[in-house]
Design a protein around this motif. Sequence first.
Motif, PDB file in Angstrom:
ATOM      1  N   SER A   1     -35.831  14.163  -1.488  1.00 57.55           N
ATOM      2  CA  SER A   1     -35.096  13.091  -2.170  1.00 57.55           C
ATOM      3  C   SER A   1     -33.628  13.106  -1.763  1.00 57.55           C
ATOM      4  O   SER A   1     -33.093  14.134  -1.346  1.00 57.55           O
TER       5      SER A   1
ATOM      6  N   GLU B   1     -31.407   7.720  -4.564  1.00 60.55           N
ATOM      7  CA  GLU B   1     -32.811   7.305  -4.422  1.00 60.55           C
ATOM      8  C   GLU B   1     -33.376   6.930  -5.790  1.00 60.55           C
ATOM      9  O   GLU B   1     -33.141   7.600  -6.792  1.00 60.55           O
ATOM     10  N   LYS B   2     -34.146   5.835  -5.834  1.00 59.29           N
ATOM     11  CA  LYS B   2     -34.711   5.348  -7.087  1.00 59.29           C
ATOM     12  C   LYS B   2     -36.081   5.973  -7.342  1.00 59.29           C
ATOM     13  O   LYS B   2     -36.800   6.326  -6.408  1.00 59.29           O
TER      14      LYS B   2
ATOM     15  N   GLU C   1     -39.548   5.664 -10.349  1.00 56.08           N
ATOM     16  CA  GLU C   1     -40.164   4.903 -11.431  1.00 56.08           C
ATOM     17  C   GLU C   1     -40.829   5.850 -12.416  1.00 56.08           C
ATOM     18  O   GLU C   1     -41.291   6.932 -12.058  1.00 56.08           O
TER      19      GLU C   1
ATOM     20  N   PHE D   1     -36.792   2.924 -15.101  1.00 52.37           N
ATOM     21  CA  PHE D   1     -36.391   3.232 -13.728  1.00 52.37           C
ATOM     22  C   PHE D   1     -35.143   4.101 -13.738  1.00 52.37           C
ATOM     23  O   PHE D   1     -34.281   3.967 -14.607  1.00 52.37           O
ATOM     24  N   GLY D   2     -35.061   5.001 -12.764  1.00 48.90           N
ATOM     25  CA  GLY D   2     -33.917   5.906 -12.687  1.00 48.90           C
ATOM     26  C   GLY D   2     -33.519   6.167 -11.253  1.00 48.90           C
ATOM     27  O   GLY D   2     -34.044   5.563 -10.317  1.00 48.90           O
ATOM     28  N   SER D   3     -32.574   7.081 -11.089  1.00 47.49           N
ATOM     29  CA  SER D   3     -32.118   7.440  -9.744  1.00 47.49           C
ATOM     30  C   SER D   3     -31.785   8.918  -9.685  1.00 47.49           C
ATOM     31  O   SER D   3     -31.566   9.578 -10.717  1.00 47.49           O
TER      32      SER D   3
ATOM     33  N   THR E   1     -29.269  11.778  -8.954  1.00 45.75           N
ATOM     34  CA  THR E   1     -27.814  11.946  -8.940  1.00 45.75           C
ATOM     35  C   THR E   1     -27.382  13.187  -8.159  1.00 45.75           C
ATOM     36  O   THR E   1     -26.223  13.307  -7.781  1.00 45.75           O
TER      37      THR E   1
ATOM     38  N   GLU F   1     -31.680   4.458 -15.507  1.00 49.01           N
ATOM     39  CA  GLU F   1     -30.743   3.348 -15.304  1.00 49.01           C
ATOM     40  C   GLU F   1     -31.199   2.019 -15.897  1.00 49.01           C
ATOM     41  O   GLU F   1     -30.364   1.178 -16.221  1.00 49.01           O
ATOM     42  N   LYS F   2     -32.500   1.823 -16.044  1.00 49.48           N
ATOM     43  CA  LYS F   2     -32.977   0.503 -16.460  1.00 49.48           C
ATOM     44  C   LYS F   2     -34.335   0.611 -17.139  1.00 49.48           C
ATOM     45  O   LYS F   2     -35.157   1.441 -16.789  1.00 49.48           O
TER      46      LYS F   2
END
Length: 221
Positions: free
Chosen positions: A74, A78-79, A81, A103-105, A107, A126-127
């Motif tokens: 990773s 990078e996103k 799910e 959804f996330g990323s 860090t 994040e969303k």
Amino acid sequence: MSKHNKWSYVFLLAVILSGAACSTQTPEAATQAPEGAAKSLGERFRAVVSPEVELPAGTPLRVRLSNPVGSAHSRVGEKFESTLDSPVVLSDRVVLPKGASVFGSVTQAVASGRLKTPARLALTLEKLEWKGESYPLQTSTVARAAQSHKKRNLALIGGGSAAGAGIGALAGGGSGALIGAGIGAAAGTGGAYATGKNDILLPAETLLTFRLQSPVKIKTG
């Protein structure tokens, strides 16, 4: 005008004035009462059936990863799910059900190095998407760090040195032992280099818990 007619006239006038006073007050009172009752009922209705519910900061979001994330493959930004693994409940009311998309990323993603640099991995959400609506999120970070290589590498290198010293003793001791120790140390270092990587992998279906850092308003209508 006779005395009888005079009092009849006064009585009639009093009745007319009294009726006029009642006619001016009654409509106002009649309009005030229903308006106040309607306002109170409307407030109670809005309190019970609100179009939005605010999830406060600190609300936990337990999610299940849909795809693997790891320190070796990773990259930062990078996103990934995931889905809610547990419903989000507020005041005995289910605001978000199990299965909502989140959804996330990544860090932080540091791959494991050989002989140094332990692996590190950090994620955030994040969303959130539910019923065709998208909600931006600010959540805590879930981080993982691999154990330091130092002790493990020292054990491997030390073990190689001991084996090398044994070879030197068989060769006749003295300078042979020193030569053997050197060979063993080199072999031990080589073994640590070959096996010293210890990366972090969070496979699909991994459960993680994040917490909201700022409130989020969710539409319920």
